[in-house]
Structures are given as structure tokens and as C-alpha cells.
Design an enzyme around this catalytic site. Structure first.
Site, PDB file in Angstrom:
ATOM      1  N   LYS A  16      41.139  47.984  36.405  1.00  0.00           N
ATOM      2  CA  LYS A  16      40.806  46.053  35.204  1.00  0.00           C
ATOM      3  C   LYS A  16      42.739  46.254  34.642  1.00  0.00           C
ATOM      4  O   LYS A  16      43.128  47.184  34.152  1.00  0.00           O
ATOM      5  CB  LYS A  16      40.295  45.945  34.776  1.00  0.00           C
ATOM      6  N   CYS A  81      49.806  39.222  49.444  1.00  0.00           N
ATOM      7  CA  CYS A  81      49.123  40.122  49.864  1.00  0.00           C
ATOM      8  C   CYS A  81      49.620  41.410  50.505  1.00  0.00           C
ATOM      9  O   CYS A  81      49.197  42.114  50.445  1.00  0.00           O
ATOM     10  CB  CYS A  81      47.513  39.653  49.815  1.00  0.00           C
ATOM     11  N   GLY A 117      46.356  32.746  40.791  1.00  0.00           N
ATOM     12  CA  GLY A 117      47.231  31.832  40.809  1.00  0.00           C
ATOM     13  C   GLY A 117      48.109  32.185  40.905  1.00  0.00           C
ATOM     14  O   GLY A 117      48.939  32.539  40.330  1.00  0.00           O
ATOM     15  N   ARG A 206      26.455  37.537  41.662  1.00  0.00           N
ATOM     16  CA  ARG A 206      26.528  35.793  41.281  1.00  0.00           C
ATOM     17  C   ARG A 206      26.545  35.114  41.824  1.00  0.00           C
ATOM     18  O   ARG A 206      28.154  35.758  42.803  1.00  0.00           O
ATOM     19  CB  ARG A 206      27.245  35.882  39.574  1.00  0.00           C
ATOM     20  N   CYS A 217      33.994  39.927  46.886  1.00  0.00           N
ATOM     21  CA  CYS A 217      35.451  39.401  46.238  1.00  0.00           C
ATOM     22  C   CYS A 217      36.263  41.094  45.897  1.00  0.00           C
ATOM     23  O   CYS A 217      35.654  41.660  44.794  1.00  0.00           O
ATOM     24  CB  CYS A 217      34.910  38.597  45.283  1.00  0.00           C
TER      25      CYS A 217
END
Length: 450
Positions: A16, A81, A117, A206, A217
Site C-alpha cells: 500500500k 500499465c 489520476g 462497497r 479492483c
């Protein structure tokens, strides 16, 4: 064109984004591990490609100068990617063309938390056409164009929805793919996530976009991975027959007019690039989909794994969901797809992702994948996709001259498949070139960090 072999691989843990490790630390850890695995020093490397998406123009030099300042060509690569695999292809092509006997590909990424982004707000985004096309298609079908969520997620979710509409797949198939990948990653110490939701829990999680829930995801991640590739002459001159894995086929493709002309949400996900890349790689390797046992593919979102089954020829067009129904995408089935946990669970540090796939598949072919090992691997396939776009498909296999020898645990000093350690100063010094500066900008521990 000469044959090319992977002789060394290395990876950090994908984790993370916390801002705790710099990109040059991630990159040099992966490169040092790959060189140790190959049993060569950086002096032997004649050219290098460094892949990353977020960073200034010569980050690759900052990473690799820590290994030596030998004056070799270092090319920095950004292909969205598929960046890590694009760097890998550059290294492979250099050896295949006879421009180098030994080449290094390294990929790394230090990412910001949250959805992807652009770092640039003063220019047109390269994927503007794809996003515009998606809105036009959804308008024509009277879908809401006010959907929220990350742009890439909306594209892949819409592609999955079209597959359901056209061929009878269900959302449950995507939930089951996500649950399968999370289950695989429970045995992978390099994985960012190791929780194991059921497919029902995936479906009830969620919502991120109209079709996607959170476990479907891929996350943003920090990480690095690397591969050393070499010619057959180099392999034999250095006694690396017990390490060398043949790159039997490879292809890098970009978009064709079908991307826009088909007016298809499936095509907006890069499916055509994958079809063409896989056909080229299969032809080069002289095999077909049924000859492959293990696959690491680009499941940035769960629907793309199912769409990619079709694109890679694992199923007849429109029948990819039957692979899920039969369990032919996991241990005990026809193929094991994403034994690492895939992007959804293992993590997705963009510049390192494709080379991370090469890391896992090289271990699979050698029989060194530990708890992730797939039985009787003869051919392993990698698929790495970047919208906007580029797609890489590579096929790895044992060469005819393969001989069993030292294990990666003996080279690293630990079980590389089942245990993660950082590098030490001694590790760095073991592989540094003779031409190097004593200045090392990153912090390298005296003892390996677990």
C-alpha cells in the site's frame, strides 16, 4: 534473431502506498535480487530499460547508478500499465538482435493513494478518445452517463457488462474471478492483500462503479521488479543452464482502428491488442493456448480477466464464462490463472507490474514457486495491458539444455518464493560493478529487513 533467456528475477513486496520507501530504493532492491539470482554482477549488463509511469525523465539512471556507472545505454519507458513489460521487451529485443549479450529490465513505482489520476492538468489526456467513445456508446443505449468512479474502472466495468448482454455471462462470474484471485494471494507473501472473501462477499462489498465492488479492483501500490535476460552463448559461458528460462515468444501491440470503429465497450478495454499480441507470441513459440499451464494476466478489474480469456484464445468467442463455471482457471483446472493473486490482490505498481509477472512465471517454469507452484509447467504465459494503449504477451518455457542445479534459496540465502526480505549492503556490494561511486542515495540496511 537469436534466442533469449531470463537468467535472473527479483521483486519487492507490493504494498500500500505509504510514502515510506522511495522509488530508487524499490528499484535497486529488485535489480540487486535479479542480479543475485542470475549470479552475475552489473558489469555484465550491456544495456538496461527502466519502466515507471509517475516520475521525472531519468529515474532509471538514479536507480541503476547505485549498481555502477558503466556508461551503458539506459532507456526510460512509460507505456501506462504495460510499462514493466514494455521495458522487458526492450531488453529482450536488444539481446535477440545481437546488440547485447546481457540486458536488464527494471520497473518500479511509488504511487499516490486512491484512484489513478494524471499528474498534468494543462494538456489533453491521451485517453480522451476512449472516454468520449464510452459516453457516446452508453448514450446510444440510454445508460446514464453520470456514473461516478475511476475512469478506468468504468471502462472495464462497461466492457464486462457488454459481455454479459451479448453472451449470457453474469455478474457472478466476475465476483467468482475476484474471489479466486484473493484466495490465490493468501499464499503469496509478496501480495498487498491476503484476505479471502467469498464470491458472495465480493458481490456485496462497497460499490466503486456501476458494475464493480472494491475487491474487484486492483489497488494503487508501491513496488519494484526486475529481470536479467541474456543470449544462449552468455548462458553457457557463465554456467547458467540451471537458471535460464527461454523467452519462447513475445509481442508488443498497440491499438488498431477497431478500437473506435467497432463501437464496442469490449474493444475499448484493449481486447483487440491482446488478440493480436497473443497470436504473434503463440506463433513465435510454436504453441497454442492448450499448451499453456499457467498464466499471469492483467486483471486490473475482475471483468478484464474474463474478457482476456477470450482474447488469449482460451475459449471460443463468447464462452469465457464457461471457464469460470468449470473451474478451469485455478488449481486442478485446465489452466491456473493468476496464481500470484493477480493485480486485484497482489497489487498494481504500474511500472513494476509486468516485470512482477515475469518474476512469478520464471519461478513457475523453474519449479521454484513454493506454495504457488503449478504442477508440470511446460509453458507459461504473461499478458500485460495498458489502455491508451499497449499490450505485451510473453511466453516462457524451459530450454532444451535445462539442467537442475542450485536453487534460488541457495543464491538468495532464503526461500525466494515463500519469504520476502530486503537487501543488505553486502547484497548490493556483491553485484555492484567495478566502476561505481561510493555514494549511495538510498538507505540500504546492514541486515536484511523482513
Amino acid at each position: 534473431m537469436g534466442k533469449v533467456y531470463v537468467i535472473g528475477v527479483g521483486s519487492t513486496k507490493f504494498d500500500k502506498p505509504r510514502g515510506q520507501r522511495e522509488y530508487d530504493e524499490l528499484g535497486v532492491e529488485a535489480a540487486v535480487k535479479a542480479l543475485i539470482d542470475a549470479g552475475v554482477t552489473y558489469d555484465k549488463v550491456e544495456t538496461a530499460a527502466a519502466g515507471y509511469v509517475y516520475g521525472d525523465s531519468t529515474c532509471g539512471q538514479r536507480v541503476l547508478y547505485q549498481l555502477g556507472m558503466t556508461g551503458i545505454p539506459i532507456v526510460n519507458v512509460n507505456n501506462n500499465c504495460s510499462t514493466g513489460s514494455s521495458a522487458f521487451v526492450m531488453a529482450v529485443n536488444a539481446v535477440a538482435a545481437g546488440q547485447a549479450e546481457c540486458a536488464l529490465a527494471v520497473g518500479f513505482e511509488r504511487m499516490a493513494p486512491g484512484s489513478l489520476g494524471s499528474a498534468y492538468k494543462d494538456r489533453l489526456p491521451p485517453m480522451e478518445g476512449t472516454h468520449r467513445q464510452l459516453v457516446e456508446i452508453e448514450n446510444s443505449k440510454n445508460y446514464s452517463t453520470k456514473e461516478t468512479g475511476p475512469g478506468a474502472g468504468r471502462i472495464f466495468g462497461a466492457g464486462g457488462l457488454e459481455y454479459c448482454e451479448r453472451y449470457g455471462a453474469k455478474q457472478e462470474h466476475f465476483y467468482k474471478i475476484a474471489a479466486k484471485n484473493h484466495l490465490h494471494s493468501a499464499k503469496n507473501p509478496y501480495s498487498q492483500f491476503r484476505f479471502t472473501p467469498t464470491w458472495q462477499e465480493v458481490g456485496n462489498a462497497r460499490k466503486i462503479t456501476r458494475e464493480l465492488t472494491l475487491p474487484m479492483c486492483s489497488p494503487t501500490s508501491d513496488g519494484g521488479a526486475a529481470a536479467v535476460v541474456a543470449s544462449e552463448a552468455f548462458v553457457k559461458a557463465n554456467g547458467l543452464e540451471d537458471r535460464a528460462v527461454e523467452v519462447a515468444g513475445w509481442a508488443l501491440t498497440t491499438d488498431a482502428p477497431l478500437l473506435y470503429d467497432a463501437k464496442s465497450r469490449i474493444e475499448l478495454t484493449g481486447a483487440d491488442m491482446a488478440r493480436r499480441a497473443s497470436k504473434k507470441a503463440y506463433a513465435m513459440a510454436g504453441i497454442g493456448p492448450n499448451d499453456v499451464q499457467v498464466i499471469e494476466l492483467h486483471d486490473c478489474f475482475a471483468p478484464n480477466e474474463l474478457l482476456t480469456y477470450d482474447a488469449l484464445g482460451l475459449s471460443k468467442p463468447g464462452e469465457a464464462h464457461h471457464i469460470v463455471d468449470r473451474g478451469d482457471n485455478t488449481y486442478g483446472g485446465k489452466w491456473v490463472v493468476n496464481p500470484s493473486g493477480g493485480l486485484e490482490s497482489k497489487g498494481h505498481p504500474l511500472g513494476a507490474t509486468g516485470l512482477g509477472m515475469i518474476f512469478y512465471l520464471t519461478l513457475q517454469v523453474r519449479g521454484e514457486a513454493g506454495d504457488l507452484q503449478v504442477p508440470n509447467v511446460r509453458n507459461a504465459l504473461q499478458h500485460n495491458l495498458g489502455l491508451g494503449g499497449a499490450c505485451v504477451v510473453s511466453i516462457l518455457r524451459k530450454p532444451e539444455f535445462w539442467k537442475k542445479g542450485s536453487t534460488s534459496a541457495q543464491r538468495y540465502g532464503y526461500n525466494v518464493a515463500n519469504e520476502v526480505r530486503g537487501i543488505t549492503k553486502a547484497d548490493l556490494n556483491k553485484v555492484r560493478a567495478r566502476q561505481h561511486s561510493d555514494y549511495v542515495p538510498v538507505k540500504v540496511a546492514d541486515q536484511a529487513r523482513l
